[in-house]
Scaffold this active site. Sequence first.
Site, PDB file in Angstrom:
ATOM      1  N   LEU A  73       0.889  -1.191   0.061  1.00  0.00           N
ATOM      2  CA  LEU A  73      -0.041   0.122  -0.082  1.00  0.00           C
ATOM      3  C   LEU A  73       0.956   1.380  -0.027  1.00  0.00           C
ATOM      4  CD1 LEU A  73      -3.038  -0.774   2.524  1.00  0.00           C
ATOM      5  CD2 LEU A  73      -2.862  -1.039  -0.313  1.00  0.00           C
TER       6      LEU A  73
ATOM      7  N   THR B 267       7.139  -5.002 -18.639  1.00  0.00           N
ATOM      8  CA  THR B 267       6.705  -4.162 -19.577  1.00  0.00           C
ATOM      9  C   THR B 267       7.623  -4.325 -20.844  1.00  0.00           C
ATOM     10  OG1 THR B 267       6.743  -1.705 -19.700  1.00  0.00           O
ATOM     11  CG2 THR B 267       8.558  -2.658 -18.364  1.00  0.00           C
ATOM     12  N   ASP B 268       6.928  -3.394 -21.799  1.00  0.00           N
ATOM     13  CA  ASP B 268       7.447  -3.442 -22.946  1.00  0.00           C
ATOM     14  C   ASP B 268       8.848  -2.444 -23.041  1.00  0.00           C
ATOM     15  OD1 ASP B 268       6.281  -1.027 -22.959  1.00  0.00           O
ATOM     16  OD2 ASP B 268       5.171  -1.496 -24.889  1.00  0.00           O
ATOM     17  N   GLU B 269       8.671  -1.575 -22.052  1.00  0.00           N
ATOM     18  CA  GLU B 269       9.866  -0.352 -21.980  1.00  0.00           C
ATOM     19  C   GLU B 269      11.084  -0.829 -21.704  1.00  0.00           C
ATOM     20  OE1 GLU B 269       8.941   2.811 -19.634  1.00  0.00           O
ATOM     21  OE2 GLU B 269       6.657   2.982 -20.093  1.00  0.00           O
TER      22      GLU B 269
ATOM     23  N   TYR C 272      13.102   3.730 -14.404  1.00  0.00           N
ATOM     24  CA  TYR C 272      12.081   2.690 -14.315  1.00  0.00           C
ATOM     25  C   TYR C 272      12.346   1.531 -15.070  1.00  0.00           C
ATOM     26  CZ  TYR C 272       7.723   0.471 -15.533  1.00  0.00           C
ATOM     27  OH  TYR C 272       6.887  -0.672 -15.629  1.00  0.00           O
TER      28      TYR C 272
ATOM     29  N   LYS D 237      13.188  -2.609 -14.222  1.00  0.00           N
ATOM     30  CA  LYS D 237      12.240  -3.639 -14.650  1.00  0.00           C
ATOM     31  C   LYS D 237      13.093  -4.739 -15.317  1.00  0.00           C
ATOM     32  CE  LYS D 237       8.520  -4.369 -13.977  1.00  0.00           C
ATOM     33  NZ  LYS D 237       7.574  -4.843 -13.195  1.00  0.00           N
TER      34      LYS D 237
HETATM   35  P1  NAD Z   1       0.607   0.410 -10.057  1.00  0.00           P
HETATM   36  O1  NAD Z   1       1.695   1.471  -9.376  1.00  0.00           O
HETATM   37  O2  NAD Z   1      -0.649   0.875 -10.097  1.00  0.00           O
HETATM   38  O3  NAD Z   1       0.723  -0.519  -8.514  1.00  0.00           O
HETATM   39  C1  NAD Z   1       1.761  -1.087  -7.951  1.00  0.00           C
HETATM   40  C2  NAD Z   1       1.083  -1.914  -6.801  1.00  0.00           C
HETATM   41  O4  NAD Z   1       2.359  -2.526  -6.046  1.00  0.00           O
HETATM   42  C3  NAD Z   1       0.694  -1.154  -5.878  1.00  0.00           C
HETATM   43  O5  NAD Z   1      -0.435  -1.330  -5.206  1.00  0.00           O
HETATM   44  C4  NAD Z   1       1.865  -0.634  -4.780  1.00  0.00           C
HETATM   45  O6  NAD Z   1       1.293  -0.489  -3.433  1.00  0.00           O
HETATM   46  C5  NAD Z   1       2.414  -2.238  -4.719  1.00  0.00           C
HETATM   47  N1  NAD Z   1       3.702  -2.127  -4.123  1.00  0.00           N
HETATM   48  C6  NAD Z   1       4.936  -1.202  -4.476  1.00  0.00           C
HETATM   49  N2  NAD Z   1       5.870  -1.524  -3.872  1.00  0.00           N
HETATM   50  C7  NAD Z   1       5.465  -2.929  -3.228  1.00  0.00           C
HETATM   51  C8  NAD Z   1       6.208  -3.720  -2.287  1.00  0.00           C
HETATM   52  N3  NAD Z   1       7.636  -3.464  -1.942  1.00  0.00           N
HETATM   53  N4  NAD Z   1       5.668  -4.912  -1.923  1.00  0.00           N
HETATM   54  C9  NAD Z   1       4.523  -5.133  -2.132  1.00  0.00           C
HETATM   55  N5  NAD Z   1       3.740  -4.539  -2.939  1.00  0.00           N
HETATM   56  C10 NAD Z   1       4.304  -3.310  -3.329  1.00  0.00           C
HETATM   57  O7  NAD Z   1       1.162  -0.518 -11.060  1.00  0.00           O
HETATM   58  P2  NAD Z   1       0.555  -1.055 -12.376  1.00  0.00           P
HETATM   59  O8  NAD Z   1       0.226  -0.102 -13.449  1.00  0.00           O
HETATM   60  O9  NAD Z   1      -0.730  -1.790 -11.600  1.00  0.00           O
HETATM   61  O10 NAD Z   1       1.637  -2.229 -12.602  1.00  0.00           O
HETATM   62  C11 NAD Z   1       1.762  -3.538 -12.250  1.00  0.00           C
HETATM   63  C12 NAD Z   1       2.768  -4.212 -12.882  1.00  0.00           C
HETATM   64  O11 NAD Z   1       2.544  -4.279 -14.106  1.00  0.00           O
HETATM   65  C13 NAD Z   1       4.152  -3.461 -12.570  1.00  0.00           C
HETATM   66  O12 NAD Z   1       5.086  -4.441 -12.320  1.00  0.00           O
HETATM   67  C14 NAD Z   1       4.383  -2.713 -13.783  1.00  0.00           C
HETATM   68  O13 NAD Z   1       5.843  -2.614 -14.102  1.00  0.00           O
HETATM   69  C15 NAD Z   1       3.876  -3.694 -14.950  1.00  0.00           C
HETATM   70  N6  NAD Z   1       3.220  -3.018 -15.959  1.00  0.00           N
HETATM   71  C16 NAD Z   1       2.495  -1.968 -16.088  1.00  0.00           C
HETATM   72  C17 NAD Z   1       2.120  -1.297 -17.280  1.00  0.00           C
HETATM   73  C18 NAD Z   1       1.004  -0.317 -17.310  1.00  0.00           C
HETATM   74  O14 NAD Z   1       0.708   0.117 -18.287  1.00  0.00           O
HETATM   75  N7  NAD Z   1       0.601   0.275 -16.210  1.00  0.00           N
HETATM   76  C19 NAD Z   1       2.273  -2.138 -18.425  1.00  0.00           C
HETATM   77  C20 NAD Z   1       3.098  -3.227 -18.392  1.00  0.00           C
HETATM   78  C21 NAD Z   1       3.396  -3.796 -17.339  1.00  0.00           C
HETATM   79  O1  DAU Z   2       4.662   0.567 -21.971  1.00  0.00           O
HETATM   80  C1  DAU Z   2       4.262   0.191 -20.512  1.00  0.00           C
HETATM   81  C2  DAU Z   2       4.437   1.116 -19.547  1.00  0.00           C
HETATM   82  O2  DAU Z   2       3.457   2.085 -19.928  1.00  0.00           O
HETATM   83  C3  DAU Z   2       4.419   0.583 -18.177  1.00  0.00           C
HETATM   84  O3  DAU Z   2       5.413  -0.366 -18.061  1.00  0.00           O
HETATM   85  C4  DAU Z   2       4.360   1.879 -16.976  1.00  0.00           C
HETATM   86  O4  DAU Z   2       4.140   1.095 -15.750  1.00  0.00           O
HETATM   87  C5  DAU Z   2       3.480   2.797 -17.324  1.00  0.00           C
HETATM   88  O5  DAU Z   2       3.374   3.836 -16.488  1.00  0.00           O
HETATM   89  C6  DAU Z   2       3.337   3.248 -18.879  1.00  0.00           C
HETATM   90  O6  DAU Z   2       4.567   4.116 -19.088  1.00  0.00           O
HETATM   91  P1  DAU Z   2       4.454   5.582 -19.870  1.00  0.00           P
HETATM   92  O7  DAU Z   2       5.504   6.289 -19.433  1.00  0.00           O
HETATM   93  O8  DAU Z   2       4.171   5.239 -21.314  1.00  0.00           O
HETATM   94  O9  DAU Z   2       3.034   5.830 -19.296  1.00  0.00           O
HETATM   95  P2  DAU Z   2       2.448   7.372 -19.002  1.00  0.00           P
HETATM   96  O10 DAU Z   2       0.841   7.358 -18.961  1.00  0.00           O
HETATM   97  O11 DAU Z   2       3.182   7.918 -17.861  1.00  0.00           O
HETATM   98  O12 DAU Z   2       2.344   8.233 -20.347  1.00  0.00           O
HETATM   99  C7  DAU Z   2       2.244   7.724 -21.725  1.00  0.00           C
HETATM  100  C8  DAU Z   2       2.719   8.916 -22.603  1.00  0.00           C
HETATM  101  O13 DAU Z   2       2.112   9.919 -22.430  1.00  0.00           O
HETATM  102  C9  DAU Z   2       4.030   9.088 -22.666  1.00  0.00           C
HETATM  103  O14 DAU Z   2       4.783   8.951 -23.716  1.00  0.00           O
HETATM  104  C10 DAU Z   2       4.500  10.485 -21.795  1.00  0.00           C
HETATM  105  C11 DAU Z   2       3.177  11.037 -22.204  1.00  0.00           C
HETATM  106  N1  DAU Z   2       2.526  11.935 -21.072  1.00  0.00           N
HETATM  107  C12 DAU Z   2       2.275  11.470 -19.938  1.00  0.00           C
HETATM  108  C13 DAU Z   2       1.738  12.285 -18.884  1.00  0.00           C
HETATM  109  C14 DAU Z   2       1.728  11.699 -17.465  1.00  0.00           C
HETATM  110  C15 DAU Z   2       2.086  13.259 -21.524  1.00  0.00           C
HETATM  111  O15 DAU Z   2       2.374  13.665 -22.700  1.00  0.00           O
HETATM  112  N2  DAU Z   2       1.784  14.049 -20.496  1.00  0.00           N
HETATM  113  C16 DAU Z   2       1.448  13.498 -19.291  1.00  0.00           C
HETATM  114  O16 DAU Z   2       1.201  14.406 -18.426  1.00  0.00           O
END
Ligand code: NAD
Ligand code: DAU
Length: 356
Positions: free
Chosen positions: A34, A133-135, A159, A163
Amino acid sequence: MTILVTGAAGFIGSNFVLDWLEQCNEPVVNLDLLTYAGNLENLKELEGDPRHQFVRGSIGDRNLVANLLADVKPRAVINFAAESHVDRSIHGPGEFIQTNIVGTFNLLESVRGYWNDLPDAEKAAFRFLHVSTDEVYGSLSKEDPPFSETNQYEPNSPYSASKAASDHLVRAWHHTYGLPVLTTNCSNNYGPYHFPEKLIPLCILNALNGKPLPIYGDGQQIRDWLYVKDHCSAIRRVLEAGKLGETYNVGGWNEKANLDVVNTLCAILDELKPRADGQSYATQIIFVQDRPGHDRRYAIDARKLEKELGWKPQETFETGIKKTVHWYLDNQDWVNHVASGEYRNWVEKQYDGQQN
Ligand code: NAD
Ligand code: DAU
């Protein structure tokens, strides 16, 4: 049988648990620290549901995780727990190193200890699925083919580097110790319960509150967008049938430039909740300073997952984004609690120090 899901109070993890319990009755234990990103209101509909047990704690806490594994005896661990926001990693990389690298290392060690002591049949059936992640693959130019599983890792932000490191650890624990691991590398998710620091929920909330919609740089950076429920179904499928030690790319075949994404959001909002002055929400768009080291384009080749495991996304960007905007309009309590920070007070009051 039970599964242990880490980070399941976050965006994707909570969607995964809700989806899982909709599909089957196998109980879920949810281990989440959390942090600011964890929000138990995402799982409100599971209150009182004996199939979901929440434990507050860190993946890096070896004692806690070892005891939990011994107690719960899960047949699988699915690791979502991470620091996930690129901009935060630029401002403060330390937490990303701790959680994503050191935390994953500690989790792997706890899981290895548990797995080693399992009876043979359970040992063979056990799975550790790491959500990535794809990043990790870096940035593409417009002409490059999309990322496949054989692309080399070229992470560019703190980040994505953290990962990438965690993916390597997971791979090594398989290669060296035989831990039965699976890794998924997914593109940008969007949908319900998305924390409004990320582009799509930030712009929906800002639009409705009359605030600017900040576009970094020229807004021509490209992401591949996947509706979160499609990511959940991909993870279920990989858990069920993925080949040990393999990685699977997950994507939506929905490449969009950021500016187009935000313009689409504005057009949907114009239709569903027109501004009082009759102007488009798009007039709130502003261009701001670019993200340092901003990756230009991500794109995912998800053919391996389709060919080998028969998975395909169900939503197009057009259908998924409409559902998402509707969800934010229909869930004002959740939005207000997140926007005001009230969800933090609620979490502290309800759960601080509690183990379930
Ligand atoms: P998020 O930031 O919404 O959630 C992360 C969760 O992990 C939170 O509930 C946080 O409390 C918990 N957490 C953080 N540190 C912790 C720890 N030490 N122990 C236990 N819990 C902990 O992230 P998300 O967007 O739901 O992403 C989840 C996973 O998917 C991540 O590993 C992220 O890299 C990966 N991912 C995300 C995206 C995306 O678009 N959001 C895409 C591809 C992969
Ligand atoms: O590709 C997967 C990833 O996608 C995950 O691994 C990450 O956890 C997730 O956060 C996401 O990363 P991005 O950096 O791509 O997502 P974000 O929503 O932060 O940004 C999406 C795109 O929009 C990126 O090119 C940055 C841009 N952006 C983002 C914000 C927050 C803006 O232009 N303005 C903004 O205010």
